[in-house]
Motif scaffolding. Structure first.
Motif, PDB file in Angstrom:
ATOM      1  N   LYS A 293       0.829  -1.205   0.000  1.00  0.00           N
ATOM      2  CA  LYS A 293       0.000   0.000   0.000  1.00  0.00           C
ATOM      3  C   LYS A 293       0.860   1.250   0.000  1.00  0.00           C
ATOM      4  O   LYS A 293       1.816   1.367   0.762  1.00  0.00           O
ATOM      5  CB  LYS A 293      -0.910  -0.006   1.236  1.00  0.00           C
ATOM      6  CG  LYS A 293      -1.812   1.204   1.349  1.00  0.00           C
ATOM      7  CD  LYS A 293      -2.715   1.108   2.567  1.00  0.00           C
ATOM      8  CE  LYS A 293      -1.907   1.220   3.857  1.00  0.00           C
ATOM      9  NZ  LYS A 293      -2.773   1.307   5.048  1.00  0.00           N
ATOM     10  N   LEU A 294       0.512   2.192  -0.862  1.00  0.00           N
ATOM     11  CA  LEU A 294       1.199   3.478  -0.855  1.00  0.00           C
ATOM     12  C   LEU A 294       0.764   4.282   0.368  1.00  0.00           C
ATOM     13  O   LEU A 294      -0.422   4.326   0.704  1.00  0.00           O
ATOM     14  CB  LEU A 294       0.873   4.258  -2.127  1.00  0.00           C
ATOM     15  CG  LEU A 294       1.496   3.709  -3.415  1.00  0.00           C
ATOM     16  CD1 LEU A 294       0.826   4.326  -4.631  1.00  0.00           C
ATOM     17  CD2 LEU A 294       2.977   3.978  -3.437  1.00  0.00           C
ATOM     18  N   ASP A 295       1.727   4.888   1.038  1.00  0.00           N
ATOM     19  CA  ASP A 295       1.460   5.690   2.227  1.00  0.00           C
ATOM     20  C   ASP A 295       0.856   7.020   1.782  1.00  0.00           C
ATOM     21  O   ASP A 295       1.525   8.046   1.691  1.00  0.00           O
ATOM     22  CB  ASP A 295       2.764   5.914   3.003  1.00  0.00           C
ATOM     23  CG  ASP A 295       2.535   6.579   4.342  1.00  0.00           C
ATOM     24  OD1 ASP A 295       1.371   6.675   4.766  1.00  0.00           O
ATOM     25  OD2 ASP A 295       3.528   6.999   4.967  1.00  0.00           O
TER      26      ASP A 295
ATOM     27  N   ALA B  78      11.850  -3.260  -2.872  1.00  0.00           N
ATOM     28  CA  ALA B  78      11.668  -1.815  -2.740  1.00  0.00           C
ATOM     29  C   ALA B  78      10.709  -1.491  -1.601  1.00  0.00           C
ATOM     30  O   ALA B  78       9.700  -2.181  -1.409  1.00  0.00           O
ATOM     31  CB  ALA B  78      11.137  -1.234  -4.044  1.00  0.00           C
ATOM     32  N   ASP B  79      11.030  -0.463  -0.826  1.00  0.00           N
ATOM     33  CA  ASP B  79      10.152  -0.045   0.263  1.00  0.00           C
ATOM     34  C   ASP B  79       9.580   1.350   0.025  1.00  0.00           C
ATOM     35  O   ASP B  79       8.932   1.930   0.897  1.00  0.00           O
ATOM     36  CB  ASP B  79      10.887  -0.092   1.604  1.00  0.00           C
ATOM     37  CG  ASP B  79      12.121   0.811   1.627  1.00  0.00           C
ATOM     38  OD1 ASP B  79      12.363   1.533   0.638  1.00  0.00           O
ATOM     39  OD2 ASP B  79      12.845   0.780   2.637  1.00  0.00           O
ATOM     40  N   ALA B  80       9.798   1.901  -1.180  1.00  0.00           N
ATOM     41  CA  ALA B  80       9.264   3.208  -1.547  1.00  0.00           C
ATOM     42  C   ALA B  80       9.295   3.341  -3.064  1.00  0.00           C
ATOM     43  O   ALA B  80      10.003   2.604  -3.756  1.00  0.00           O
ATOM     44  CB  ALA B  80      10.080   4.329  -0.901  1.00  0.00           C
ATOM     45  N   VAL B  81       8.494   4.267  -3.560  1.00  0.00           N
ATOM     46  CA  VAL B  81       8.494   4.578  -4.992  1.00  0.00           C
ATOM     47  C   VAL B  81       8.602   6.092  -5.141  1.00  0.00           C
ATOM     48  O   VAL B  81       8.176   6.843  -4.249  1.00  0.00           O
ATOM     49  CB  VAL B  81       7.218   4.072  -5.694  1.00  0.00           C
ATOM     50  CG1 VAL B  81       7.177   2.562  -5.715  1.00  0.00           C
ATOM     51  CG2 VAL B  81       5.970   4.632  -5.032  1.00  0.00           C
TER      52      VAL B  81
ATOM     53  N   GLY C 196       0.107  17.383  -3.659  1.00  0.00           N
ATOM     54  CA  GLY C 196       0.912  16.939  -2.528  1.00  0.00           C
ATOM     55  C   GLY C 196       1.994  15.965  -2.946  1.00  0.00           C
ATOM     56  O   GLY C 196       3.121  16.000  -2.426  1.00  0.00           O
ATOM     57  N   LEU C 197       1.685  15.101  -3.893  1.00  0.00           N
ATOM     58  CA  LEU C 197       2.675  14.152  -4.391  1.00  0.00           C
ATOM     59  C   LEU C 197       3.816  14.883  -5.091  1.00  0.00           C
ATOM     60  O   LEU C 197       4.986  14.491  -4.969  1.00  0.00           O
ATOM     61  CB  LEU C 197       2.013  13.161  -5.361  1.00  0.00           C
ATOM     62  CG  LEU C 197       1.156  12.065  -4.734  1.00  0.00           C
ATOM     63  CD1 LEU C 197       0.308  11.366  -5.796  1.00  0.00           C
ATOM     64  CD2 LEU C 197       2.031  11.051  -4.004  1.00  0.00           C
ATOM     65  N   ARG C 198       3.492  15.932  -5.819  1.00  0.00           N
ATOM     66  CA  ARG C 198       4.521  16.694  -6.534  1.00  0.00           C
ATOM     67  C   ARG C 198       5.480  17.388  -5.565  1.00  0.00           C
ATOM     68  O   ARG C 198       6.590  17.764  -5.957  1.00  0.00           O
ATOM     69  CB  ARG C 198       3.854  17.740  -7.433  1.00  0.00           C
ATOM     70  CG  ARG C 198       3.121  17.152  -8.636  1.00  0.00           C
ATOM     71  CD  ARG C 198       4.079  16.500  -9.592  1.00  0.00           C
ATOM     72  NE  ARG C 198       3.413  15.969 -10.794  1.00  0.00           N
ATOM     73  CZ  ARG C 198       4.000  15.176 -11.661  1.00  0.00           C
ATOM     74  NH1 ARG C 198       5.252  14.804 -11.472  1.00  0.00           N
ATOM     75  NH2 ARG C 198       3.333  14.724 -12.716  1.00  0.00           N
ATOM     76  N   GLU C 199       5.051  17.544  -4.330  1.00  0.00           N
ATOM     77  CA  GLU C 199       5.893  18.211  -3.332  1.00  0.00           C
ATOM     78  C   GLU C 199       6.702  17.223  -2.500  1.00  0.00           C
ATOM     79  O   GLU C 199       7.453  17.621  -1.611  1.00  0.00           O
ATOM     80  CB  GLU C 199       4.998  19.059  -2.421  1.00  0.00           C
ATOM     81  CG  GLU C 199       4.292  20.208  -3.161  1.00  0.00           C
ATOM     82  CD  GLU C 199       3.219  20.884  -2.333  1.00  0.00           C
ATOM     83  OE1 GLU C 199       2.894  20.343  -1.237  1.00  0.00           O
ATOM     84  OE2 GLU C 199       2.710  21.930  -2.769  1.00  0.00           O
ATOM     85  N   ARG C 200       6.552  15.924  -2.796  1.00  0.00           N
ATOM     86  CA  ARG C 200       7.277  14.885  -2.065  1.00  0.00           C
ATOM     87  C   ARG C 200       8.346  14.255  -2.951  1.00  0.00           C
ATOM     88  O   ARG C 200       8.262  14.299  -4.178  1.00  0.00           O
ATOM     89  CB  ARG C 200       6.303  13.795  -1.577  1.00  0.00           C
ATOM     90  CG  ARG C 200       5.240  14.288  -0.635  1.00  0.00           C
ATOM     91  CD  ARG C 200       4.131  13.271  -0.410  1.00  0.00           C
ATOM     92  NE  ARG C 200       4.589  12.036   0.225  1.00  0.00           N
ATOM     93  CZ  ARG C 200       3.746  11.059   0.599  1.00  0.00           C
ATOM     94  NH1 ARG C 200       2.444  11.173   0.403  1.00  0.00           N
ATOM     95  NH2 ARG C 200       4.220   9.967   1.174  1.00  0.00           N
ATOM     96  N   ASP C 201       9.327  13.657  -2.312  1.00  0.00           N
ATOM     97  CA  ASP C 201      10.368  12.938  -3.053  1.00  0.00           C
ATOM     98  C   ASP C 201       9.961  11.494  -3.320  1.00  0.00           C
ATOM     99  O   ASP C 201      10.207  10.959  -4.400  1.00  0.00           O
ATOM    100  CB  ASP C 201      11.685  12.960  -2.281  1.00  0.00           C
ATOM    101  CG  ASP C 201      12.294  14.349  -2.212  1.00  0.00           C
ATOM    102  OD1 ASP C 201      12.121  15.110  -3.184  1.00  0.00           O
ATOM    103  OD2 ASP C 201      12.917  14.660  -1.185  1.00  0.00           O
ATOM    104  N   SER C 202       9.374  10.864  -2.300  1.00  0.00           N
ATOM    105  CA  SER C 202       9.029   9.450  -2.426  1.00  0.00           C
ATOM    106  C   SER C 202       7.787   9.145  -1.605  1.00  0.00           C
ATOM    107  O   SER C 202       7.349   9.940  -0.771  1.00  0.00           O
ATOM    108  CB  SER C 202      10.192   8.567  -1.970  1.00  0.00           C
ATOM    109  OG  SER C 202      10.460   8.775  -0.599  1.00  0.00           O
ATOM    110  N   VAL C 203       7.232   7.975  -1.863  1.00  0.00           N
ATOM    111  CA  VAL C 203       6.072   7.492  -1.127  1.00  0.00           C
ATOM    112  C   VAL C 203       6.414   6.102  -0.593  1.00  0.00           C
ATOM    113  O   VAL C 203       6.810   5.219  -1.362  1.00  0.00           O
ATOM    114  CB  VAL C 203       4.817   7.406  -2.014  1.00  0.00           C
ATOM    115  CG1 VAL C 203       3.601   6.959  -1.187  1.00  0.00           C
ATOM    116  CG2 VAL C 203       4.535   8.733  -2.707  1.00  0.00           C
TER     117      VAL C 203
END
Length: 224
Positions: free
Chosen positions: A148-150, A180-183, A212-219
């Motif tokens: 599941k994506l956080d 992988a533990d993030a994308v 909000g996703l555009r402002e993050r590096d990873s999920v």
């Protein structure tokens, strides 16, 4: 069982598939019958049904994005319990996707899927098919490798009314890097913008989520 691709609304198995969709999914998750005409002719959208004795007993829709080298499982339907429909669809889908990726000169890095959150969908009967129960499906997909994506996920209604649909999680199955533990958050944002481009009406909550996703590096990828 036969694995049959539907590419035209006139295919005699399409009506059976659409009726099956209406039986197991809530209305906001099902595109109207006539609106399927154009998508089915899109070579990038792959709609297959499992046919047993002339009857559609399962179905799956998916697509591969060559530019992102990821796939999306739009839906998987099991119409009857105890026939091994789920494993049949999963095997044939994966084999087909790997071939499609190879023909595109790429690879399959992973696959997205929207999965019902059992705590938010307990009122759904899914046509009385126990295999379609949200808890059962979640465990099956976890065994396949989905995480599941956080992310506080929302998606636009397929009734094209601009309503926000809650009750699902956006998940991802890493294939290229199974540990992988993030994308990358940019990958998730680009995927969602591409996938939902067909819907002209989207809720403000969806736009805020993508921003909000555009402002993050990873999920992060979390167990389901």
């Amino acid at each position: 069982m036969d694995y049959h691709r539907i590419t035209n609304i006139a295919d005699p198995y399409f009506r059976q598939m659409h009726e099956l969709m209406q039986t197991v999914f809530p209305p906001e998750e099902v595109l109207a019958y006539d609106l399927w005409a154009e998508p089915l002719q899109d070579p990038g959208i792959r709609v297959f049904v499992a046919i047993l004795d002339g009857q559609v007993v399962g179905a799956t829709e998916y697509r591969y994005y060559a530019d992102m080298q990821v796939a999306m499982t739009d839906f998987t339907i099991i119409g009857r319990d105890g026939l091994g429909i789920g494993p049949f669809l999963a095997r044939r889908r994966m084999a087909d996707l790997r071939q499609v990726a190879a023909e595109a000169g790429g690879k399959l890095k992973g696959m997205f899927a929207e999965i019902y959150n059992p705590a938010l969908s307990e009122g759904l009967e899914f046509g009385g098919v126990k295999s379609m129960n949200a808890y059962v499906r979640r465990e099956v997909l976890a065994h396949l490798g989905y995480l599941k994506l956080d992310l506080d996920y929302v998606h636009p209604s397929w009734q094209i009314d601009g309503e926000a649909v809650h009750g699902l999680d956006l998940c991802f199955m890493p294939i290229d890097d199974a540990d992988a533990d993030a994308v990358p958050a940019s990958l998730v944002a680009t995927f969602l913008e591409t996938y939902y481009a067909v819907l002209t009406e989207k809720p403000d909550a969806w736009y805020r989520m993508v921003k909000g996703l555009r402002e993050r590096d990873s999920v992060r990828l979390l167990p389901i």
